[in-house]
Each structure stands twice: as structure tokens, then as C-alpha cells.
Design a protein around this motif. Sequence first.
Motif, PDB file in Angstrom:
ATOM      1  N   TRP A  35      -6.857   6.471  -0.848  1.00 34.60           N
ATOM      2  CA  TRP A  35      -8.138   6.158  -0.219  1.00 34.60           C
ATOM      3  C   TRP A  35      -9.267   7.100  -0.648  1.00 34.60           C
ATOM      4  O   TRP A  35     -10.415   6.917  -0.219  1.00 34.60           O
ATOM      5  N   SER A 110     -11.521   3.298  -0.415  1.00 33.85           N
ATOM      6  CA  SER A 110     -10.272   2.587  -0.733  1.00 33.85           C
ATOM      7  C   SER A 110     -10.534   1.370  -1.615  1.00 33.85           C
ATOM      8  O   SER A 110     -11.637   0.817  -1.646  1.00 33.85           O
ATOM      9  N   GLU A 203      -7.910   0.489   7.535  1.00 35.14           N
ATOM     10  CA  GLU A 203      -7.463   0.172   6.167  1.00 35.14           C
ATOM     11  C   GLU A 203      -6.380  -0.914   6.186  1.00 35.14           C
ATOM     12  O   GLU A 203      -6.323  -1.747   5.283  1.00 35.14           O
TER      13      GLU A 203
END
Length: 216
Positions: A35, A110, A203
Motif C-alpha cells: 500500500w 494502493s 482496502e
Amino acid sequence: MVGDLALPCSEPSAIPHDVAAALVAAGQRMDRRGWVPATSGNLSARLTDDRMAITRSGVHKGFLATRDIIVVDFDGVSLTSGMKPSAETLLHCQLYRLWPDVGAVLHGHSVAATALTLALPEAEAIDFEGYEIVKAWSAFTTHEVRATLPVIDNDQDMHRLAGRIAPILEAGAAPIGYVLRGHGVYVWGTDVAAALHRLEALEFLLATDIERRKLA
Ligand SMILES: [Zn+2]
């Protein structure tokens, strides 16, 4: 020596060892997840009502050491001699100034955040519905909700960018964080562990949304 402080309390550049260690560990974890490629991303934690500890400019988060964590005031001015913060520090300042209960802010770049927001060039937000993982945010107690993630066009002028983000934050329209298009997410929590928990959840949402679009 005062408690577990690396420097005496009176030093404006003092960072408690546990805070620096938490930021280093979070940076290493974000690196393992892919990330924070190259030297991207910024991690910070509130120290007082007018200053934070934050990763210095240009450091790779996978190789972070406690000496890479510096003290910056909420105007973005470094209090650690000879060390400068990233320009994006102003976006951290904005969150700490707005909400006293924000204890940490994490920002990464990311693949999922970058790819999805560039694939949706007109989107001003991404809605997530039916996801159990939204319970990572205490505002949500069931999957039967719509969690909205604002998508904000990227900008190299941080003052202008902060000015566009401010009304979204003040309206309470960023319950799970926000994402800068083609750039990455900002999430926050009461401390580094809480912010990291939410970053992982966000995420997961972004990566899962991409998988769903492939299957559709
Ligand atoms: Zn960034």
C-alpha cells in the motif's frame, strides 16, 4: 528520562517511544500489503492539541526507523530541526484540527485505490452496500447499510485540495475516510491501531469492489 519518552517532555520535538514504534510498525505492515510503494504514503499520530508525530518526507515506509518520525505543528511546520515533512502533511493537519478525537491518520497509495478511482473518472463517491466489514467503523453496526467513500480529484496544490476536502469532512460525508483519485486513501482513528484497522477494512472494500466488477 521521563517515563517512556525518548526526549524530555519539555522538548517540542519529543516523541513518546510507543507512538514512534506504533508508526514504524504500521508503516512496515502497509509496506507488506503493497500500500506504500516507493516512498509514498504518510503516517501520523497526535501528540498534543497542536502537534503531531509524522513520517518525514522521502522515506520508504518499509524501511522506517523511529528517527524517521518527526514532530510537526498543526500548521505543517516542522519542529524537528533539519527534517522536513511531506507536502501532504497539511491534509493530516486538517483532520486533527477538525476533530479532537482523531489520534492517528494513515495515507497510502494502493493499487486498488488508484485503479478503481481512475477507472471511474466521473465518480464523486463509491458506495459500498451489504459488506460485513463496514462494522470496522463503530458508526456501523450491521451490513445493511450504504457506506459512502468520497472520491476527490487529485491536486498538487495542498491548500486548494484541503479547501475542497473541508466541506466534505464538515458535512460528515466521509464516514469511512476519503480517496484522492489516482492517488490513495486517507483514514483516521483514535490511535494508530484503530486507524490501521480501518485502513485494512477500506482496502478490503476497494479490492473486493474491483473483484465484483470483474465478475459482473
Ligand atoms: Zn500521497
